[in-house]
Motif scaffolding. Structure first.
Motif, PDB file in Angstrom:
ATOM      1  N   PHE A 101       0.850  -1.202   0.000  1.00  0.00           N
ATOM      2  CA  PHE A 101       0.000   0.000   0.000  1.00  0.00           C
ATOM      3  C   PHE A 101       0.886   1.252   0.000  1.00  0.00           C
ATOM      4  O   PHE A 101       0.656   2.209  -0.744  1.00  0.00           O
ATOM      5  CB  PHE A 101      -0.884  -0.038   1.256  1.00  0.00           C
ATOM      6  N   ARG A 102       1.943   1.209   0.783  1.00  0.00           N
ATOM      7  CA  ARG A 102       2.865   2.355   0.843  1.00  0.00           C
ATOM      8  C   ARG A 102       3.608   2.525  -0.483  1.00  0.00           C
ATOM      9  O   ARG A 102       3.791   3.650  -0.964  1.00  0.00           O
ATOM     10  CB  ARG A 102       3.866   2.167   1.985  1.00  0.00           C
ATOM     11  N   THR A 103       4.020   1.416  -1.064  1.00  0.00           N
ATOM     12  CA  THR A 103       4.726   1.478  -2.352  1.00  0.00           C
ATOM     13  C   THR A 103       3.818   2.061  -3.429  1.00  0.00           C
ATOM     14  O   THR A 103       4.241   2.917  -4.220  1.00  0.00           O
ATOM     15  CB  THR A 103       5.165   0.053  -2.783  1.00  0.00           C
ATOM     16  N   SER A 104       2.568   1.616  -3.460  1.00  0.00           N
ATOM     17  CA  SER A 104       1.612   2.145  -4.445  1.00  0.00           C
ATOM     18  C   SER A 104       1.400   3.637  -4.225  1.00  0.00           C
ATOM     19  O   SER A 104       1.418   4.424  -5.173  1.00  0.00           O
ATOM     20  CB  SER A 104       0.259   1.425  -4.323  1.00  0.00           C
ATOM     21  N   ALA A 105       1.200   4.020  -2.945  1.00  0.00           N
ATOM     22  CA  ALA A 105       0.947   5.431  -2.629  1.00  0.00           C
ATOM     23  C   ALA A 105       2.123   6.299  -3.094  1.00  0.00           C
ATOM     24  O   ALA A 105       1.925   7.363  -3.686  1.00  0.00           O
ATOM     25  CB  ALA A 105       0.693   5.600  -1.128  1.00  0.00           C
ATOM     26  N   LYS A 106       3.344   5.815  -2.862  1.00  0.00           N
ATOM     27  CA  LYS A 106       4.527   6.575  -3.285  1.00  0.00           C
ATOM     28  C   LYS A 106       4.551   6.766  -4.801  1.00  0.00           C
ATOM     29  O   LYS A 106       4.878   7.839  -5.290  1.00  0.00           O
ATOM     30  CB  LYS A 106       5.803   5.844  -2.860  1.00  0.00           C
ATOM     31  N   ARG A 107       4.206   5.718  -5.542  1.00  0.00           N
ATOM     32  CA  ARG A 107       4.223   5.790  -7.013  1.00  0.00           C
ATOM     33  C   ARG A 107       3.258   6.857  -7.513  1.00  0.00           C
ATOM     34  O   ARG A 107       3.455   7.453  -8.575  1.00  0.00           O
ATOM     35  CB  ARG A 107       3.877   4.402  -7.585  1.00  0.00           C
ATOM     36  N   LEU A 108       2.175   7.079  -6.733  1.00  0.00           N
ATOM     37  CA  LEU A 108       1.162   8.059  -7.134  1.00  0.00           C
ATOM     38  C   LEU A 108       1.358   9.407  -6.437  1.00  0.00           C
ATOM     39  O   LEU A 108       0.458  10.250  -6.445  1.00  0.00           O
ATOM     40  CB  LEU A 108      -0.236   7.503  -6.827  1.00  0.00           C
ATOM     41  N   SER A 109       2.519   9.609  -5.830  1.00  0.00           N
ATOM     42  CA  SER A 109       2.809  10.847  -5.091  1.00  0.00           C
ATOM     43  C   SER A 109       1.776  11.130  -4.003  1.00  0.00           C
ATOM     44  O   SER A 109       1.498  12.286  -3.685  1.00  0.00           O
ATOM     45  CB  SER A 109       2.890  12.056  -6.043  1.00  0.00           C
ATOM     46  N   LEU A 110       1.215  10.079  -3.438  1.00  0.00           N
ATOM     47  CA  LEU A 110       0.320  10.231  -2.284  1.00  0.00           C
ATOM     48  C   LEU A 110       1.182  10.171  -1.019  1.00  0.00           C
ATOM     49  O   LEU A 110       2.288   9.644  -1.046  1.00  0.00           O
ATOM     50  CB  LEU A 110      -0.732   9.118  -2.298  1.00  0.00           C
ATOM     51  N   PRO A 111       0.683  10.699   0.082  1.00  0.00           N
ATOM     52  CA  PRO A 111       1.531  10.764   1.291  1.00  0.00           C
ATOM     53  C   PRO A 111       1.853   9.387   1.859  1.00  0.00           C
ATOM     54  O   PRO A 111       1.033   8.472   1.783  1.00  0.00           O
ATOM     55  CB  PRO A 111       0.673  11.569   2.270  1.00  0.00           C
ATOM     56  N   ASP A 112       3.013   9.262   2.433  1.00  0.00           N
ATOM     57  CA  ASP A 112       3.443   8.030   3.087  1.00  0.00           C
ATOM     58  C   ASP A 112       2.847   7.982   4.503  1.00  0.00           C
ATOM     59  O   ASP A 112       2.361   9.003   5.025  1.00  0.00           O
ATOM     60  CB  ASP A 112       4.974   8.002   3.160  1.00  0.00           C
ATOM     61  N   PHE A 113       2.863   6.803   5.079  1.00  0.00           N
ATOM     62  CA  PHE A 113       2.332   6.631   6.442  1.00  0.00           C
ATOM     63  C   PHE A 113       3.025   5.433   7.064  1.00  0.00           C
ATOM     64  O   PHE A 113       3.682   4.651   6.362  1.00  0.00           O
ATOM     65  CB  PHE A 113       0.810   6.415   6.403  1.00  0.00           C
ATOM     66  N   ASP A 114       2.854   5.286   8.374  1.00  0.00           N
ATOM     67  CA  ASP A 114       3.431   4.150   9.090  1.00  0.00           C
ATOM     68  C   ASP A 114       2.486   2.953   8.949  1.00  0.00           C
ATOM     69  O   ASP A 114       1.353   2.986   9.444  1.00  0.00           O
ATOM     70  CB  ASP A 114       3.606   4.561  10.564  1.00  0.00           C
ATOM     71  N   GLY A 115       2.980   1.913   8.263  1.00  0.00           N
ATOM     72  CA  GLY A 115       2.144   0.740   7.994  1.00  0.00           C
ATOM     73  C   GLY A 115       1.698   0.018   9.255  1.00  0.00           C
ATOM     74  O   GLY A 115       0.575  -0.488   9.335  1.00  0.00           O
ATOM     75  N   GLU A 116       2.565  -0.019  10.281  1.00  0.00           N
ATOM     76  CA  GLU A 116       2.199  -0.683  11.543  1.00  0.00           C
ATOM     77  C   GLU A 116       1.047   0.053  12.223  1.00  0.00           C
ATOM     78  O   GLU A 116       0.151  -0.557  12.786  1.00  0.00           O
ATOM     79  CB  GLU A 116       3.405  -0.718  12.498  1.00  0.00           C
ATOM     80  N   GLU A 117       1.103   1.374  12.159  1.00  0.00           N
ATOM     81  CA  GLU A 117       0.051   2.182  12.793  1.00  0.00           C
ATOM     82  C   GLU A 117      -1.280   1.997  12.064  1.00  0.00           C
ATOM     83  O   GLU A 117      -2.335   1.856  12.691  1.00  0.00           O
ATOM     84  CB  GLU A 117       0.459   3.665  12.806  1.00  0.00           C
ATOM     85  N   LEU A 118      -1.220   1.967  10.730  1.00  0.00           N
ATOM     86  CA  LEU A 118      -2.462   1.747   9.978  1.00  0.00           C
ATOM     87  C   LEU A 118      -3.009   0.354  10.284  1.00  0.00           C
ATOM     88  O   LEU A 118      -4.220   0.176  10.475  1.00  0.00           O
ATOM     89  CB  LEU A 118      -2.224   1.917   8.465  1.00  0.00           C
ATOM     90  N   LEU A 119      -2.109  -0.628  10.364  1.00  0.00           N
ATOM     91  CA  LEU A 119      -2.555  -1.991  10.665  1.00  0.00           C
ATOM     92  C   LEU A 119      -3.266  -2.040  12.021  1.00  0.00           C
ATOM     93  O   LEU A 119      -4.299  -2.698  12.164  1.00  0.00           O
ATOM     94  CB  LEU A 119      -1.363  -2.959  10.630  1.00  0.00           C
ATOM     95  N   LYS A 120      -2.759  -1.320  13.007  1.00  0.00           N
ATOM     96  CA  LYS A 120      -3.411  -1.299  14.331  1.00  0.00           C
ATOM     97  C   LYS A 120      -4.826  -0.741  14.222  1.00  0.00           C
ATOM     98  O   LYS A 120      -5.763  -1.247  14.846  1.00  0.00           O
ATOM     99  CB  LYS A 120      -2.599  -0.472  15.326  1.00  0.00           C
TER     100      LYS A 120
END
Ligand SMILES: *Cc1c(COP(=O)(O)O)cnc(C)c1O
Length: 374
Positions: A101-120
């Motif tokens: 999800f983070r890799t896709s977001a980066k490709r689209l110039s969308l903001p990054d986020f902490d994957g562990e936090e989103l998972l929680k």
């Protein structure tokens, strides 16, 4: 003001006052019923990520200029939650989804986020709507995280505002016909992905333009397209699934082959990766990721050396493929579809892990959450 990261400790929960309509398990389609709650997290370039919110599922208001509407600045994920025999909820390798999800977001110039936090946050959402998860085998709850640009002007600029939603829907088996083989048709006209494009990320913009190809597949008597590209007709994907061929090569060596990730046209599926790892561990055949010109597959068909074909993806897990239509001719794998087939044993193993029958590190038990209404 400091720019905030996505922080699960700021999660706020608003429980719905009116539960949404449900439907009998037998009548469940794929993604037609939404559960009571959704996760929403908003982002702006000045402030970063707002407090995540779990709120009653419903419409989201966006500015009509929002970039997502005009420029398809959007990407998504697909994962499933299962209930095991003890009543615990399980996810399958969810960290791979967060990473992708983070890799896709980066490709689209969308903001990054902490994957562990989103998972929680997702775990809390799943826990809250857990009684929506059907208990029957083959049934589960599909989770659809999506991130998109809500930037409210028409100029195509860097993202200034964005939103993450996570939606849940109880689902039955993806293909209504169940574990029944389907036919593919090689699409000679439309190309799903190409080097330098976005085939290797789950960008919504990859999918809308393939609907037309789906209609061509139906006209050819098949149910999905097998996408290829370039004059070599490199095989990419089967509809929205990764594709695998169990063949004997010219020297009679058994190989499980799937398109490699090297040219950026292949979506790195979690199911794909799991099948590769299992096949390597089982060691019944060589497991090979490589560029696959369709001519190689056609030659193997002509030798009678295509043993099995299947697609992989979260929705269907493993989808048996009974034949491929190419230039009006249907080619079929030679192996009878029964319990001895590699794909059936792979499916049985993966499903047992997903439903927690076998203890396995790929299965992630969702902790009982300690959310409180605020
Ligand atoms: C999501 C997807 C897959 C499967 O990925 P999984 O992680 O296994 O669900 C394969 N191909 C495409 C094009 C996809 O969008």
């Amino acid at each position: 003001m400091t720019v905030a990261g996505l922080d699960s400790s700021r999660l706020r929960v608003k429980i719905t006052g009116r539960s949404l309509p449900r439907c009998a398990d037998e009548d469940l389609g794929f993604g037609t019923v939404i559960t009571d709650h959704m996760l929403k997290v908003e982002w702006s370039v000045e402030r970063g990520w707002n407090a995540p919110m779990i709120i009653p599922a419903g419409p989201v208001g966006l500015h009509p200029f929002a970039h997502v509407f005009h420029y398809a600045v959007e990407c998504y994920e697909g994962m499933k939650a299962y209930v095991d025999a003890n009543g615990d909820v399980r996810l399958f390798r969810p960290r791979m989804n967060m990473q992708r999800f983070r890799t896709s977001a980066k490709r689209l110039s969308l903001p990054d986020f902490d994957g562990e936090e989103l998972l929680k946050c997702i775990e809390t959402l799943v826990d809250i709507d857990k009684d929506w998860i059907p208990r029957k085998r083959g049934f589960s709850m599909y989770l659809r995280p999506v991130i998109f640009s809500t930037t409210p002007w028409l100029g195509l600029t860097q993202c200034a505002e964005a939103m993450i939603l996570v939606l849940c829907c109880p689902v039955g088996p993806y293909f209504k016909s169940g574990f029944v083989p389907i036919k593919l048709s090689v699409d000679a006209k439309y190309i799903r992905a190409w080097p330098g494009g976005t085939g290797n990320v789950k960008a919504g913009g990859n999918y809308g333009p393939t609907v037309i190809s789906q209609a061509n597949a139906t006209a050819a008597g098949a149910s999905q397209s097998l996408f290829v590209y370039d004059k070599h007709e490199y095989v990419t994907e089967a509809g929205t699934m990764n594709v695998f061929f169990l063949i004997r090569n010219e020297r009679g060596v058994k190989q499980l082959i799937t398109p490699s990730l090297e040219d950026g046209t292949i979506l790195p599926g979690v199911t794909r990766q799991s099948v590769i790892e299992l096949s390597q561990q089982w060691g019944e055949c060589e497991t090979i990721e490589r560029m696959i010109p369709f001519g190689d597959i056609k030659a193997a068909f002509e030798r009678g050396d295509v043993l099995e074909i299947f697609g992989t993806g979260t929705a269907a897990v493993i989808q048996p493929i009974s034949g491929i239509v190419y230039e009006g001719v249907e080619y079929k794998p030679i192996t009878e579809f029964n319990d001895k087939a590699l794909q059936v044993r792979l499916t049985n193993f993966l499903v047992s892990v997903q439903y927690g029958d076998i203890d396995h590190p790929w299965s992630h038990v969702v902790p009982k959450s300690t959310w409180s209404k605020r």
